[in-house]
Write an enzyme that holds these catalytic residues in place. Sequence first.
Site, PDB file in Angstrom:
ATOM      1  N   ASP A  68       0.541   3.595   2.284  1.00  5.85           N
ATOM      2  CA  ASP A  68       0.247   4.153   3.610  1.00  5.85           C
ATOM      3  C   ASP A  68      -0.897   5.172   3.465  1.00  5.85           C
ATOM      4  O   ASP A  68      -1.934   4.801   2.920  1.00  5.85           O
ATOM      5  CB  ASP A  68       1.520   4.735   4.242  1.00  5.85           C
ATOM      6  CG  ASP A  68       1.389   4.848   5.748  1.00  5.85           C
ATOM      7  OD1 ASP A  68       0.814   3.939   6.363  1.00  5.85           O
ATOM      8  OD2 ASP A  68       1.843   5.847   6.318  1.00  5.85           O
TER       9      ASP A  68
ATOM     10  N   ASP B 235       0.859  -1.198   0.000  1.00  3.03           N
ATOM     11  CA  ASP B 235       0.000   0.000   0.000  1.00  3.03           C
ATOM     12  C   ASP B 235       0.888   1.240   0.000  1.00  3.03           C
ATOM     13  O   ASP B 235       2.095   1.150   0.171  1.00  3.03           O
ATOM     14  CB  ASP B 235      -0.865  -0.014   1.270  1.00  3.03           C
ATOM     15  CG  ASP B 235       0.006  -0.087   2.514  1.00  3.03           C
ATOM     16  OD1 ASP B 235       0.394   0.959   3.018  1.00  3.03           O
ATOM     17  OD2 ASP B 235       0.342  -1.220   2.970  1.00  3.03           O
TER      18      ASP B 235
HETATM   19  N1  LIG Z   1       1.198   1.274   5.772  1.00  3.32           N
HETATM   20  C1  LIG Z   1       1.705   0.423   6.648  1.00  3.32           C
HETATM   21  N2  LIG Z   1       2.167   0.859   7.831  1.00  3.32           N
HETATM   22  C2  LIG Z   1       2.694  -0.036   8.720  1.00  3.32           C
HETATM   23  N3  LIG Z   1       2.780  -1.345   8.493  1.00  3.32           N
HETATM   24  C3  LIG Z   1       2.336  -1.808   7.331  1.00  3.32           C
HETATM   25  N4  LIG Z   1       2.310  -3.055   6.834  1.00  3.32           N
HETATM   26  C4  LIG Z   1       1.757  -2.992   5.606  1.00  3.32           C
HETATM   27  N5  LIG Z   1       1.432  -1.715   5.294  1.00  3.32           N
HETATM   28  C5  LIG Z   1       1.779  -0.958   6.355  1.00  3.32           C
END
Ligand SMILES: Nc1ncnc2[nH]cnc12
Length: 287
Positions: free
Chosen positions: A212, A210
């Site tokens: 974030d 992703d």
């Molecule tokens: N955006 C994110 N922040 C922290 N841990 C994660 N693991 C997968 N995506 C994450």
Amino acid sequence: MAEQIIGVIGGSGLYEMEGLSDIRQVRVETPFGEPSDEFITGTLDGVKMVFLPRHGRGHRFLPSEVNFRANVYGMKKLGVSRIISVSAVGSMKEEIVPGHIVIPDQFIDRTNATRANTFFGNGVVAHVQFADPVCAELSGWLYEAAVEAGATVHRGGTYICMEGPAFSTRAESTMYRSFGVSVIGMTNIPEAKLAREAELCYGVIALATDYDCWHESHEDVSIEAVLAIIKKNVTTAKMIIRNAVKQIASERSCPCASALQYAIITDRRAIADEAKERLDLFIGKYL
Ligand SMILES: Nc1ncnc2[nH]cnc12
Ligand SMILES: CSC[C@H]1O[C@H](OP(=O)(O)O)[C@H](O)[C@@H]1O
């Protein structure tokens, strides 16, 4: 020549390892409590392997609840010399697209000290070097293995380890981006520190899931999105492990194997028998 055993710690979405033969489930007792689960031992294309799901089967432990000490101790006790960590991460850079692989070579610690990240204390003090927190040799093999698997892979990059379990605020995410980090996760820092103290090589296959919450034209991170990307890419992660295992040399010529040699500052005569016993697996050869 001692036979090498490779450990794999599976993260979110990777709770078992297919393709192993001679499988056994092993419960390991440690002076640091219970590991996340039973260890799975077996062989992969003739190479001895040990697998452990970091959050336990069924994903039962928060990042802050994972008993990293017991997990790493268990790996060492089972004869592992190198640990491959598989981790889901958020991407902090436009060019690291969800679905890409990153092989990080640096960490920033943003955990808040509630996690036990050292085997030392209680009568024995040691300070290991941690300037280069992953094994360069192992990371090189992981990179080559990811290329061979046909993945888009980024060599190097900084993994920032936050406490969680809530994901970051937009302000935090923006601040972390200003640090220049590549990816964000919640688990790798204690594991890497403990692996170094245990004189185990540590390398990471980080799977970007992703953006974030900093990217204006992408949805904010959610478990649904993370799991959907992992599901699509878990086969690639397994292929990378399989490719890497074929390449990894049996002998170690990296500094990881002797990380404790000059790290213990406590006068040997001041170490109590109880502490010697507790840490025997790590310090026995230096006493
Ligand atoms: N955006 C994110 N922040 C922290 N841990 C994660 N693991 C997968 N995506 C994450
Ligand atoms: C399921 S999203 C958040 C969760 O995923 C990562 O775990 P792991 O490193 O074990 O793959 C991240 O660190 C969080 O624990």
